[in-house]
Scaffold this active site. Sequence first.
Site, PDB file in Angstrom:
ATOM      1  N   SER A  12     -12.869 -15.539   4.635  1.00 37.97           N
ATOM      2  CA  SER A  12     -12.492 -15.501   6.042  1.00 37.97           C
ATOM      3  C   SER A  12     -12.262 -14.050   6.451  1.00 37.97           C
ATOM      4  O   SER A  12     -11.470 -13.350   5.808  1.00 37.97           O
ATOM      5  CB  SER A  12     -11.225 -16.323   6.263  1.00 37.97           C
ATOM      6  N   SER A 252      -1.642 -11.915  -1.080  1.00 42.86           N
ATOM      7  CA  SER A 252      -2.127 -12.345   0.228  1.00 42.86           C
ATOM      8  C   SER A 252      -2.561 -11.160   1.072  1.00 42.86           C
ATOM      9  O   SER A 252      -2.095 -10.037   0.879  1.00 42.86           O
ATOM     10  CB  SER A 252      -1.040 -13.119   0.977  1.00 42.86           C
ATOM     11  N   LYS A 253      -3.458 -11.422   2.027  1.00 43.46           N
ATOM     12  CA  LYS A 253      -3.884 -10.385   2.968  1.00 43.46           C
ATOM     13  C   LYS A 253      -2.720  -9.942   3.845  1.00 43.46           C
ATOM     14  O   LYS A 253      -2.572  -8.769   4.165  1.00 43.46           O
ATOM     15  CB  LYS A 253      -5.003 -10.928   3.864  1.00 43.46           C
ATOM     16  N   ARG A 254      -1.899 -10.906   4.228  1.00 40.79           N
ATOM     17  CA  ARG A 254      -0.824 -10.635   5.182  1.00 40.79           C
ATOM     18  C   ARG A 254       0.128  -9.562   4.671  1.00 40.79           C
ATOM     19  O   ARG A 254       0.631  -8.749   5.425  1.00 40.79           O
ATOM     20  CB  ARG A 254      -0.068 -11.940   5.471  1.00 40.79           C
ATOM     21  N   LYS A 256      -0.630  -7.256   2.440  1.00 35.66           N
ATOM     22  CA  LYS A 256      -1.380  -6.063   2.023  1.00 35.66           C
ATOM     23  C   LYS A 256      -1.289  -5.800   0.527  1.00 35.66           C
ATOM     24  O   LYS A 256      -1.316  -4.660   0.077  1.00 35.66           O
ATOM     25  CB  LYS A 256      -0.888  -4.825   2.792  1.00 35.66           C
TER      26      LYS A 256
END
Length: 314
Positions: A12, A252-254, A256
């Site tokens: 995504s 997670s991407k959130r 970083k």
Amino acid sequence: MDKTVRGRFAPSPSGRMHLGNLFSALLAWLSVRRAGGRMVLRIEDLDPERCREEYARQLADDLRWLGLDWDEGYEVGGPHGPYRQSERTACYAAAFHVLEAQGLIYPCYCTRAERLAASAPHRSDGQAVYAGTCRTLNEAERAQLERTRRPAWRVRVPDEVITVDDGLQGRYTQPLARDCGDFILRRSDGVYAYQLAVVCDDAAMQVSQVVRGRDLLDSTPRQMYLYRLMGWKIPEFYHVPLLLAPDGRRLSKREKDLDMGALRQRFTPEELVGLLAFWAGQLERPEPVAAAELVREFDWARVPREDRVVTGLL
């Protein structure tokens, strides 16, 4: 009949890829290349508020930097496109109408607060299971609710146990009605849900092998149910371990955590692939190696089932 293995990586574009994304991507790529199959890169950009084209371009560049190529998909094309979910709405609508014609879907007018009401049963992991509130509404009741709310649409699930024979995790069973309940196929804003989209895409792209994170294992019975309803062939599934921070949380991407921006500054492609291959059980110790050098000896039997804690990098 063509028995070529067809795998995919379907990220995504909602941010820069992190170490956990790369772990799944490498294993998916190695499995396909070891089998002499074809690799598809699909962009899962269903959510227009979170997904951006700049992230899609960046993830493609990051994959190439690692030495992970693909035969069909984003920026490459192929016979089963389009390869972006945002361009595949007509495909999802067609499947939706097939299920609608069978009387298998119904509108749901519940708000989020109502869906999470205490009257609904809950799974052991704390996630609410839809209680079926709108399943038996009559036409008059639906018409009344329609005046103030736009409905989401759910598919009816049977009271049966769905079994997944996962290539890595082994046998996983789920009583669909008890642990899942009727699930959403189209949101109230008209966006088709991931469960429907991923099944439509994998079927249309003739994906025969799905490699992805272990956190998605419990959604597989829902997808198998949709495959069955549509009469499509179910692919093989391999759910790989997650990479965890030392405190036990998932990368997670959130937050970083170890995203590709930082990783490309700290490592060469070979150093990073070597770390991933070590965590995947393909190397006895972390050492620089090109992705292509791992293909011939890749073996699913050496990939661990349990999540791996990433130490020394955070």
